[in-house]
Design an enzyme around this catalytic site. Sequence first.
Site, short mmCIF file in Angstrom:
data_model
loop_
_atom_site.label_atom_id
_atom_site.label_comp_id
_atom_site.label_asym_id
_atom_site.label_seq_id
_atom_site.Cartn_x
_atom_site.Cartn_y
_atom_site.Cartn_z
N THR A 1 99.96 37.33 20.56
CA THR A 1 100.40 35.95 20.34
C THR A 1 100.55 35.61 18.87
OG1 THR A 1 99.05 35.47 22.27
CG2 THR A 1 99.94 33.60 21.11
N ALA B 1 92.29 40.07 20.82
CA ALA B 1 92.29 38.66 21.25
C ALA B 1 91.69 37.75 20.18
CB ALA B 1 91.54 38.44 22.55
N GLY B 2 92.38 36.65 20.01
CA GLY B 2 91.89 35.60 19.12
C GLY B 2 92.51 35.60 17.74
N LYS C 1 94.84 49.89 28.73
CA LYS C 1 94.00 48.79 28.23
C LYS C 1 93.50 48.07 29.47
CE LYS C 1 94.05 44.31 26.09
NZ LYS C 1 94.85 43.22 25.54
#
Lengths: 66, 253
Positions: B205, B182-183, B95
């Site tokens: 996350t 992401a996000g 990645k």
Amino acid sequence: MTIVLNGADAPGAASVADLLERHLGVREPHGVAVAVGGEVVPRSGWPYRSLPEGSVVEIVTAVQGG
Amino acid sequence: MSVTIAGRELGSALFLGTGGLPSLALLDPVLVAARPGLVTVSVRRTSAAQEGGLLDVLRRTGVPLLPNTAGCTSAREAVLTARLAREALETTWVKLEVIGDEASLMPDALELVDAAETLVRDGFVVLPYTTDDPVLARRLEDVGCAAVMPLGSPIGSGLGVLNPHAIEAVVAAVSVPVVLDAGVGTASDAALAMELGCSAVLAATAITRADDPVTMARALRLGVEAGAAARAGGRIPRRTTARASSPTTGRIG
């Protein structure tokens, strides 16, 4: 003789394998990679790759991330 | 719900980032709940105080690893990190992250394409973290990337997919799989990404810093599945006026 190991001055070692033994306690640790002077040293070359004075060595492993 | 990247079928369209887990002991149950198709790890300098066991846990589960180049700010640095990861983890998959700004953690487009081109030539399967820009996504595909991974919103923000039209445009622009990276903050974000046509979702996350990472892992897996099914089912067109769903004929009175 000194080298730069992971960004800090460190005593030299005869070979990458010797350095790994001192740093991690094993000559061929799993899940680890080594670069000298910005070039990866393959696992098979660890016992043979010498480390001249001032060599810049990176020893890395996987950590949680991403 | 599987996804095929570079000819390899991955068992799930949910990819798991391992960063941020409060304890390594949680990794095993999170993996069981998420059943991810890929798991990302970072590559860092060894230290005396190294927490061991991460690779042992991951190898036991058999889930494919996706090392990242997180924290790299130049193509040169990212290429060396990828090569170290290949040596340490015995995988050609990477990645690719080349960060251009420490505050926003936005990718540096020029360095990213440069690094991607070098790594593809070097035999890597490159999955670049990119912006939601269809032009850049096409550039990345052109240099041989196996997928593109646009951000839904800034890394770690949990803001979800801020610009769904841009993600749709990326999906339309490339023929390689699009992985929303992401996000993602919660299950509905993952579902939306799949509804927009993404082939997979990477969440770190959202799971690892949730109050209950194991339960959230399951939620994200279900979100991805729901979104993929909804995409396949074909949503109805949006209308600005009502349309009765019951028969308009045969009413009494």
